[in-house]
Motif scaffolding. Sequence first.
Motif, PDB file in Angstrom:
ATOM      1  N   VAL A 108       0.868  -1.185   0.000  1.00  0.00           N
ATOM      2  CA  VAL A 108       0.000   0.000   0.000  1.00  0.00           C
ATOM      3  C   VAL A 108       0.898   1.227   0.000  1.00  0.00           C
ATOM      4  N   THR A 109       0.751   2.080  -1.012  1.00  0.00           N
ATOM      5  CA  THR A 109       1.596   3.268  -1.179  1.00  0.00           C
ATOM      6  C   THR A 109       0.731   4.497  -1.373  1.00  0.00           C
ATOM      7  N   VAL A 110       1.071   5.589  -0.691  1.00  0.00           N
ATOM      8  CA  VAL A 110       0.336   6.842  -0.859  1.00  0.00           C
ATOM      9  C   VAL A 110       0.507   7.330  -2.297  1.00  0.00           C
ATOM     10  N   ALA A 111      -0.595   7.680  -2.937  1.00  0.00           N
ATOM     11  CA  ALA A 111      -0.558   8.143  -4.321  1.00  0.00           C
ATOM     12  C   ALA A 111      -0.356   9.654  -4.370  1.00  0.00           C
ATOM     13  N   SER A 112       0.415  10.105  -5.356  1.00  0.00           N
ATOM     14  CA  SER A 112       0.606  11.547  -5.531  1.00  0.00           C
ATOM     15  C   SER A 112      -0.655  12.191  -6.108  1.00  0.00           C
ATOM     16  N   ALA A 118      -4.529   6.089  -1.731  1.00  0.00           N
ATOM     17  CA  ALA A 118      -3.402   5.153  -1.688  1.00  0.00           C
ATOM     18  C   ALA A 118      -3.667   4.054  -2.713  1.00  0.00           C
ATOM     19  N   LEU A 119      -2.589   3.475  -3.221  1.00  0.00           N
ATOM     20  CA  LEU A 119      -2.706   2.394  -4.202  1.00  0.00           C
ATOM     21  C   LEU A 119      -2.378   1.076  -3.528  1.00  0.00           C
ATOM     22  N   LEU A 120      -3.300   0.132  -3.636  1.00  0.00           N
ATOM     23  CA  LEU A 120      -3.077  -1.227  -3.148  1.00  0.00           C
ATOM     24  C   LEU A 120      -2.658  -2.102  -4.313  1.00  0.00           C
ATOM     25  N   THR A 121      -1.482  -2.727  -4.185  1.00  0.00           N
ATOM     26  CA  THR A 121      -1.009  -3.675  -5.197  1.00  0.00           C
ATOM     27  C   THR A 121      -0.999  -5.069  -4.576  1.00  0.00           C
ATOM     28  N   ALA A 122      -1.708  -6.003  -5.209  1.00  0.00           N
ATOM     29  CA  ALA A 122      -1.770  -7.392  -4.727  1.00  0.00           C
ATOM     30  C   ALA A 122      -1.100  -8.292  -5.755  1.00  0.00           C
ATOM     31  N   THR A 123      -0.146  -9.106  -5.307  1.00  0.00           N
ATOM     32  CA  THR A 123       0.617  -9.989  -6.198  1.00  0.00           C
ATOM     33  C   THR A 123       0.375 -11.442  -5.826  1.00  0.00           C
ATOM     34  N   ASN A 124       0.078 -12.252  -6.825  1.00  0.00           N
ATOM     35  CA  ASN A 124      -0.140 -13.681  -6.580  1.00  0.00           C
ATOM     36  C   ASN A 124       1.206 -14.359  -6.353  1.00  0.00           C
ATOM     37  N   LYS A 125       1.490 -14.722  -5.118  1.00  0.00           N
ATOM     38  CA  LYS A 125       2.762 -15.345  -4.760  1.00  0.00           C
ATOM     39  C   LYS A 125       2.613 -16.831  -4.477  1.00  0.00           C
ATOM     40  N   SER A 126       1.435 -17.389  -4.746  1.00  0.00           N
ATOM     41  CA  SER A 126       1.163 -18.789  -4.398  1.00  0.00           C
ATOM     42  C   SER A 126       1.844 -19.780  -5.328  1.00  0.00           C
ATOM     43  N   GLY A 127       2.190 -19.333  -6.525  1.00  0.00           N
ATOM     44  CA  GLY A 127       2.790 -20.239  -7.500  1.00  0.00           C
ATOM     45  C   GLY A 127       1.772 -20.890  -8.414  1.00  0.00           C
ATOM     46  N   ASP A 128       0.471 -20.696  -8.139  1.00  0.00           N
ATOM     47  CA  ASP A 128      -0.602 -21.242  -8.963  1.00  0.00           C
ATOM     48  C   ASP A 128      -1.611 -20.150  -9.282  1.00  0.00           C
ATOM     49  N   ALA A 129      -2.305 -20.316 -10.400  1.00  0.00           N
ATOM     50  CA  ALA A 129      -3.366 -19.374 -10.755  1.00  0.00           C
ATOM     51  C   ALA A 129      -4.538 -19.540  -9.792  1.00  0.00           C
ATOM     52  N   GLY A 169      -7.814   1.016  -5.552  1.00  0.00           N
ATOM     53  CA  GLY A 169      -7.584   2.360  -5.010  1.00  0.00           C
ATOM     54  C   GLY A 169      -8.262   2.503  -3.650  1.00  0.00           C
ATOM     55  N   ILE A 170      -7.570   3.136  -2.718  1.00  0.00           N
ATOM     56  CA  ILE A 170      -8.115   3.357  -1.378  1.00  0.00           C
ATOM     57  C   ILE A 170      -8.215   4.855  -1.123  1.00  0.00           C
ATOM     58  N   LEU A 171      -9.406   5.307  -0.784  1.00  0.00           N
ATOM     59  CA  LEU A 171      -9.607   6.694  -0.359  1.00  0.00           C
ATOM     60  C   LEU A 171      -9.603   6.705   1.180  1.00  0.00           C
ATOM     61  N   PHE A 172      -8.713   7.483   1.791  1.00  0.00           N
ATOM     62  CA  PHE A 172      -8.622   7.461   3.254  1.00  0.00           C
ATOM     63  C   PHE A 172      -9.001   8.794   3.901  1.00  0.00           C
ATOM     64  N   SER A 173      -9.281   9.806   3.076  1.00  0.00           N
ATOM     65  CA  SER A 173      -9.674  11.084   3.670  1.00  0.00           C
ATOM     66  C   SER A 173     -10.437  11.912   2.653  1.00  0.00           C
ATOM     67  N   ARG A 174     -11.528  12.522   3.091  1.00  0.00           N
ATOM     68  CA  ARG A 174     -12.294  13.423   2.230  1.00  0.00           C
ATOM     69  C   ARG A 174     -11.844  14.857   2.482  1.00  0.00           C
ATOM     70  N   ALA A 175     -11.685  15.585   1.405  1.00  0.00           N
ATOM     71  CA  ALA A 175     -11.221  16.979   1.540  1.00  0.00           C
ATOM     72  C   ALA A 175     -12.255  17.851   2.235  1.00  0.00           C
ATOM     73  N   ASP A 176     -13.529  17.490   2.111  1.00  0.00           N
ATOM     74  CA  ASP A 176     -14.574  18.319   2.712  1.00  0.00           C
ATOM     75  C   ASP A 176     -14.948  17.878   4.133  1.00  0.00           C
ATOM     76  N   THR A 177     -14.149  16.958   4.682  1.00  0.00           N
ATOM     77  CA  THR A 177     -14.403  16.491   6.050  1.00  0.00           C
ATOM     78  C   THR A 177     -13.258  16.959   6.948  1.00  0.00           C
ATOM     79  N   ALA A 178     -13.603  17.699   7.990  1.00  0.00           N
ATOM     80  CA  ALA A 178     -12.572  18.248   8.882  1.00  0.00           C
ATOM     81  C   ALA A 178     -12.082  17.185   9.851  1.00  0.00           C
ATOM     82  N   GLY A 179     -10.826  17.382  10.267  1.00  0.00           N
ATOM     83  CA  GLY A 179     -10.264  16.518  11.291  1.00  0.00           C
ATOM     84  C   GLY A 179      -9.881  15.155  10.753  1.00  0.00           C
ATOM     85  N   GLY A 180      -9.519  14.273  11.641  1.00  0.00           N
ATOM     86  CA  GLY A 180      -9.134  12.930  11.263  1.00  0.00           C
ATOM     87  C   GLY A 180      -8.157  12.339  12.240  1.00  0.00           C
ATOM     88  N   LYS A 181      -7.780  11.148  12.001  1.00  0.00           N
ATOM     89  CA  LYS A 181      -6.834  10.430  12.841  1.00  0.00           C
ATOM     90  C   LYS A 181      -5.643   9.996  11.998  1.00  0.00           C
TER      91      LYS A 181
END
Length: 226
Positions: A108-112, A118-129, A169-181
Amino acid sequence: MAYTARSRRTTAVLATLSLGILALSACNGDADKDTSAAPSTAASSSAAGSDAGADAPSTAAPGDGGSGSGTGGSSGSGGSTPSSEPGADDGQDGGVGMCETADLGYNVTVASRPVNHALLTATNKSGDACLLPANDLVITIPGLDGASEHMGPAGKDWMLKAGERAYAGILFSRADTAGGKSADKVEIALTASESPTTVPIDDGPVTVNDGQVTSFFGTAEDALTY
């Protein structure tokens, strides 16, 4: 004088006999010519018939051992052409199971752009489809109540081959919403029935006041469109 007459008669008889022998020889010679010519004509007819038979197409059915069966066998011995349709999996659909959360590796990487994504990248590492459930992705951001809502169009389950990647794609904050954690990690599960895995947010922490997630896409650009 009697001797002379006898001699002449003898000579005449001998001449007549000689002419008969010559005539008989001539007749025998012609007969021999006709007899010797007959085999030659028959041989020519036989040869012509043989050549005609060699040029005629074979009517033997494939598998009968005729000359045509060899050609048929050659044209039918080629391998099947692989399918070029989108989503083709070389006939392995029946043996491909659903992807499980533990089958994939996550980043998971913050997008410019767009902001607060943020962008979530999932990679199949199981060795099988495996079949990726496109619409069941569960993202939980610590500090927020409940799982993130889905945004964007509904996707379709699709086969993720070994080593291939899928994006959301992950949205973690709305510009029109004040505050946050502040948050520096997210919890990811492919379905609500599975235990989530915790993934750090690269370039975090981020300020979160909302949580939304897209379905899986084949490109990062598509995933960050919403």
